[in-house]
Design a protein around this motif. Structure first.
Motif, short mmCIF file in Angstrom:
data_model
loop_
_atom_site.label_atom_id
_atom_site.label_comp_id
_atom_site.label_asym_id
_atom_site.label_seq_id
_atom_site.Cartn_x
_atom_site.Cartn_y
_atom_site.Cartn_z
N ASP A 289 0.82 -1.22 0.00
CA ASP A 289 0.00 0.00 0.00
C ASP A 289 0.85 1.27 0.00
O ASP A 289 0.59 2.19 -0.78
CB ASP A 289 -0.95 0.02 1.20
CG ASP A 289 -2.06 -1.01 1.09
OD1 ASP A 289 -2.32 -1.51 -0.03
OD2 ASP A 289 -2.67 -1.32 2.13
N LYS A 290 1.84 1.35 0.88
CA LYS A 290 2.65 2.57 0.95
C LYS A 290 3.45 2.80 -0.33
O LYS A 290 3.57 3.92 -0.81
CB LYS A 290 3.58 2.54 2.17
CG LYS A 290 2.84 2.74 3.49
CD LYS A 290 3.77 2.85 4.67
CE LYS A 290 4.59 1.63 4.96
NZ LYS A 290 3.85 0.43 5.35
N ASP B 184 0.92 4.08 -2.75
CA ASP B 184 0.52 5.44 -2.38
C ASP B 184 1.58 6.45 -2.82
O ASP B 184 1.25 7.51 -3.35
CB ASP B 184 0.29 5.55 -0.87
CG ASP B 184 -0.97 4.85 -0.40
OD1 ASP B 184 -1.84 4.54 -1.24
OD2 ASP B 184 -1.07 4.61 0.83
N HIS C 112 1.46 6.89 -6.66
CA HIS C 112 0.34 7.73 -7.09
C HIS C 112 0.55 9.20 -6.69
O HIS C 112 0.21 10.11 -7.45
CB HIS C 112 -0.98 7.19 -6.55
CG HIS C 112 -1.30 5.82 -7.06
ND1 HIS C 112 -1.36 5.49 -8.39
CD2 HIS C 112 -1.58 4.67 -6.39
CE1 HIS C 112 -1.66 4.20 -8.54
NE2 HIS C 112 -1.78 3.69 -7.34
N TRP C 113 1.12 9.42 -5.51
CA TRP C 113 1.38 10.78 -5.04
C TRP C 113 2.37 11.47 -5.97
O TRP C 113 2.17 12.62 -6.36
CB TRP C 113 1.92 10.71 -3.60
CG TRP C 113 2.13 12.01 -2.94
CD1 TRP C 113 1.20 12.74 -2.23
CD2 TRP C 113 3.35 12.76 -2.87
NE1 TRP C 113 1.77 13.89 -1.75
CE2 TRP C 113 3.10 13.93 -2.12
CE3 TRP C 113 4.64 12.56 -3.36
CZ2 TRP C 113 4.07 14.89 -1.87
CZ3 TRP C 113 5.61 13.50 -3.10
CH2 TRP C 113 5.32 14.65 -2.37
N LYS D 111 0.09 8.81 3.82
CA LYS D 111 -0.29 9.83 2.82
C LYS D 111 -0.19 11.24 3.41
O LYS D 111 0.20 12.18 2.71
CB LYS D 111 -1.70 9.59 2.31
CG LYS D 111 -1.84 8.37 1.43
CD LYS D 111 -3.28 8.24 0.98
CE LYS D 111 -3.56 6.91 0.34
NZ LYS D 111 -4.99 6.76 -0.01
#
Length: 185
Positions: free
Chosen positions: A15-16, A19, A22-23, A176
Motif C-alpha cells: 500500500d505505501k 501510495d 500515485h502521489w 499519505k
C-alpha cells in the motif's frame, strides 16, 4: 528519485509503495518512483539497492518501512543519503531469529521460502551498534504498532529527527498525510 524500500516479505505492490507512486504521479513526478521487489536474502537485497543507488543520475532519497527502514539506515550511512524510516526494524537479526526454519510467504504473491540462519547472519552483518548520520534520518513512528516495539526505534534513533504519532499500526496509517513532509526533508 525516491527509492521506496519495502518491508519483510512485502513488495512493490504494498500500500505505501503504491501510495507514493500515485502521489508522485499526481505531481508530474512519476519518473522519480523506484521500488524493486527485493530478494528475501538480505545480502542480495542490499546488493540490488546499492546498484540502483550507484547507477542513479542523482542521489536518491530513501523511504524504508519496517525491514526496509533497517536497510535504508544501512544504505544512508554507506552513501551519505537522507532517509525517512517508517516504523523501522531495530536489530532484525535478533528479532527474526525465532523464525529460523519456518516457511515464509510473500504478502502479495504465492511465493514461499524457508527462513534460515543465513538470513539471520546476513542481517547481523548489516547491523550497526548505533545509527550513523542521525541528522540524515527522519523517524516516523505510530505507537499503535503491534508488530515492532516503537520504543525500541525511538530509543535507537534518539538523535534523529522524530515524529511519534498516537495510535495507528505497523502499516503506518498516516503515510499519505506525511508525504509532503518526507519530500521536503
Amino acid at each position: 528519485m525516491i527509492l521506496y524500500i519495502h518491508g519483510f516479505n512485502s513488495s512493490s505492490a504494498a500500500d505505501k509503495a503504491q501510495d507514493l507512486k500515485h502521489w508522485l504521479a499526481a505531481r508530474g513526478r512519476a519518473f522519480e518512483w523506484i521500488c524493486p521487489d527485493l530478494p528475501h536474502h538480505p545480502a542480495e537485497a542490499i546488493a540490488l539497492l546499492s546498484h540502483l543507488i550507484e547507477t542513479a543520475d542523482t542521489p536518491p532519497k530513501l523511504i524504508g518501512s519496517s525491514l526496509g527502514g533497517f536497510y535504508a539506515s544501512h544504505l544512508l550511512t554507506r552513501y551519505d543519503l537522507k532517509a525517512a524510516l517508517i516504523n523501522p526494524a531495530v536489530h532484525p537479526g535478533l528479532l527474526l531469529r525465532p523464525i529460523v526454519g519456518t516457511v515464509q510467504k510473500y504478502w502479495h504473491s504465492d511465493t514461499t521460502y524457508t527462513f534460515t540462519q543465513q538470513h539471520v547472519d546476513e542481517l547481523i552483518a548489516l547491523d550497526q551498534l548505533a545509527p550513523a548520520k542521525p541528522l540524515n534520518q527522519l523517524l516516523l513512528l505510530e505507537n499503535g504498532d503491534k508488530t515492532l516495539a516503537w520504543q525500541d526505534a525511538a530509543s535507537y534513533y534518539r538523535d534523529a529527527h522524530q515524529l511519534i504519532f498516537q495510535g495507528g499500526n505497523h502499516g503506518f496509517t498516516r503515510f499519505k498525510a506525511v508525504l509532503d513532509l518526507i519530500d521536503q526533508f
